[in-house]
Scaffold this motif. Sequence first.
Motif, PDB file in Angstrom:
ATOM      1  N   ILE A   7     -18.157   9.889 -46.191  1.00 38.23           N
ATOM      2  CA  ILE A   7     -17.488   8.673 -45.717  1.00 38.23           C
ATOM      3  C   ILE A   7     -17.699   7.580 -46.754  1.00 38.23           C
ATOM      4  O   ILE A   7     -18.839   7.198 -47.042  1.00 38.23           O
ATOM      5  N   SER A   8     -16.637   7.070 -47.328  1.00 38.09           N
ATOM      6  CA  SER A   8     -16.724   6.161 -48.471  1.00 38.09           C
ATOM      7  C   SER A   8     -17.388   4.818 -48.167  1.00 38.09           C
ATOM      8  O   SER A   8     -17.942   4.199 -49.058  1.00 38.09           O
ATOM      9  N   TRP A   9     -17.372   4.374 -46.923  1.00 35.57           N
ATOM     10  CA  TRP A   9     -17.853   3.042 -46.599  1.00 35.57           C
ATOM     11  C   TRP A   9     -19.280   3.021 -46.066  1.00 35.57           C
ATOM     12  O   TRP A   9     -19.734   2.013 -45.518  1.00 35.57           O
ATOM     13  N   THR A  10     -19.997   4.122 -46.226  1.00 37.07           N
ATOM     14  CA  THR A  10     -21.388   4.171 -45.774  1.00 37.07           C
ATOM     15  C   THR A  10     -22.181   5.112 -46.664  1.00 37.07           C
ATOM     16  O   THR A  10     -21.609   5.830 -47.487  1.00 37.07           O
ATOM     17  N   GLU A  11     -23.510   5.116 -46.502  1.00 34.82           N
ATOM     18  CA  GLU A  11     -24.364   5.998 -47.293  1.00 34.82           C
ATOM     19  C   GLU A  11     -24.956   7.138 -46.472  1.00 34.82           C
ATOM     20  O   GLU A  11     -25.227   8.215 -47.000  1.00 34.82           O
ATOM     21  N   HIS A  12     -25.220   6.882 -45.207  1.00 35.92           N
ATOM     22  CA  HIS A  12     -25.832   7.867 -44.326  1.00 35.92           C
ATOM     23  C   HIS A  12     -25.101   7.862 -42.990  1.00 35.92           C
ATOM     24  O   HIS A  12     -24.445   6.883 -42.636  1.00 35.92           O
ATOM     25  N   THR A  13     -25.265   8.944 -42.246  1.00 40.48           N
ATOM     26  CA  THR A  13     -24.839   8.947 -40.845  1.00 40.48           C
ATOM     27  C   THR A  13     -26.061   9.307 -40.007  1.00 40.48           C
ATOM     28  O   THR A  13     -26.841  10.183 -40.371  1.00 40.48           O
ATOM     29  N   TRP A  14     -26.206   8.599 -38.899  1.00 41.47           N
ATOM     30  CA  TRP A  14     -27.314   8.876 -37.981  1.00 41.47           C
ATOM     31  C   TRP A  14     -26.732   9.107 -36.601  1.00 41.47           C
ATOM     32  O   TRP A  14     -26.020   8.258 -36.060  1.00 41.47           O
ATOM     33  N   ASN A  15     -27.038  10.260 -36.055  1.00 40.80           N
ATOM     34  CA  ASN A  15     -26.566  10.647 -34.729  1.00 40.80           C
ATOM     35  C   ASN A  15     -27.771  10.931 -33.843  1.00 40.80           C
ATOM     36  O   ASN A  15     -28.191  12.079 -33.729  1.00 40.80           O
ATOM     37  N   PRO A  16     -28.331   9.912 -33.201  1.00 41.86           N
ATOM     38  CA  PRO A  16     -29.463  10.175 -32.315  1.00 41.86           C
ATOM     39  C   PRO A  16     -29.051  11.012 -31.103  1.00 41.86           C
ATOM     40  O   PRO A  16     -29.890  11.643 -30.478  1.00 41.86           O
ATOM     41  N   TRP A  17     -27.759  11.012 -30.805  1.00 43.25           N
ATOM     42  CA  TRP A  17     -27.187  11.913 -29.808  1.00 43.25           C
ATOM     43  C   TRP A  17     -25.810  12.314 -30.300  1.00 43.25           C
ATOM     44  O   TRP A  17     -25.229  11.663 -31.161  1.00 43.25           O
ATOM     45  N   ARG A  18     -25.318  13.414 -29.776  1.00 45.28           N
ATOM     46  CA  ARG A  18     -23.985  13.887 -30.138  1.00 45.28           C
ATOM     47  C   ARG A  18     -23.261  14.303 -28.871  1.00 45.28           C
ATOM     48  O   ARG A  18     -23.886  14.606 -27.862  1.00 45.28           O
ATOM     49  N   GLY A  19     -21.946  14.296 -28.955  1.00 43.05           N
ATOM     50  CA  GLY A  19     -21.106  14.630 -27.813  1.00 43.05           C
ATOM     51  C   GLY A  19     -20.471  13.374 -27.250  1.00 43.05           C
ATOM     52  O   GLY A  19     -21.016  12.279 -27.373  1.00 43.05           O
TER      53      GLY A  19
END
Length: 151
Positions: A7-19
């Motif tokens: 994703i060009s507009w961020t450095e990391h993704t954090w998903n403390p939950w999914r769904g």
Amino acid sequence: MGDTTGISWTEHTWNPWRGCTKISAGCAHCYMFREQRRYGRDPTEVVRTKTWADPIKWNREAGEAGRKGLVFTCSWSDWFHEDADQWRDEAWAVIRDCPNLIFQILTKRADRIKDHLPADWGGGYDNVWLGVSVENQENTWRIERLVAVSA
């Protein structure tokens, strides 16, 4: 997942939950549903993940580098999803403990923002960018809900 992202507009993704559950026309072609099925998961089941320590590591790295890191938060869910209410206070605490990161939180559940901010939110956290998705005129009310939040 999360250390780097395409994703060009961020450095990391954090998903403390999914769904997630689909709530509007903007959810019709959500990539999360396709990707979770590809991994053999039920995308409609909101579950806690094991990624909670990731922001602590990224925060340390950003601090050592003397910069702020960008973290797209809940790319595989919605931060304000009702099924995550039990974990959100703990997630806010992680955010509070990571001043070297800027958490980018986007939601379609703008009606839940104000009532699900942390008790110490005040005028907002300096390291949180709140945003809403607005896919059509019918959902411009989300902007009004966002503007009503001190941030």
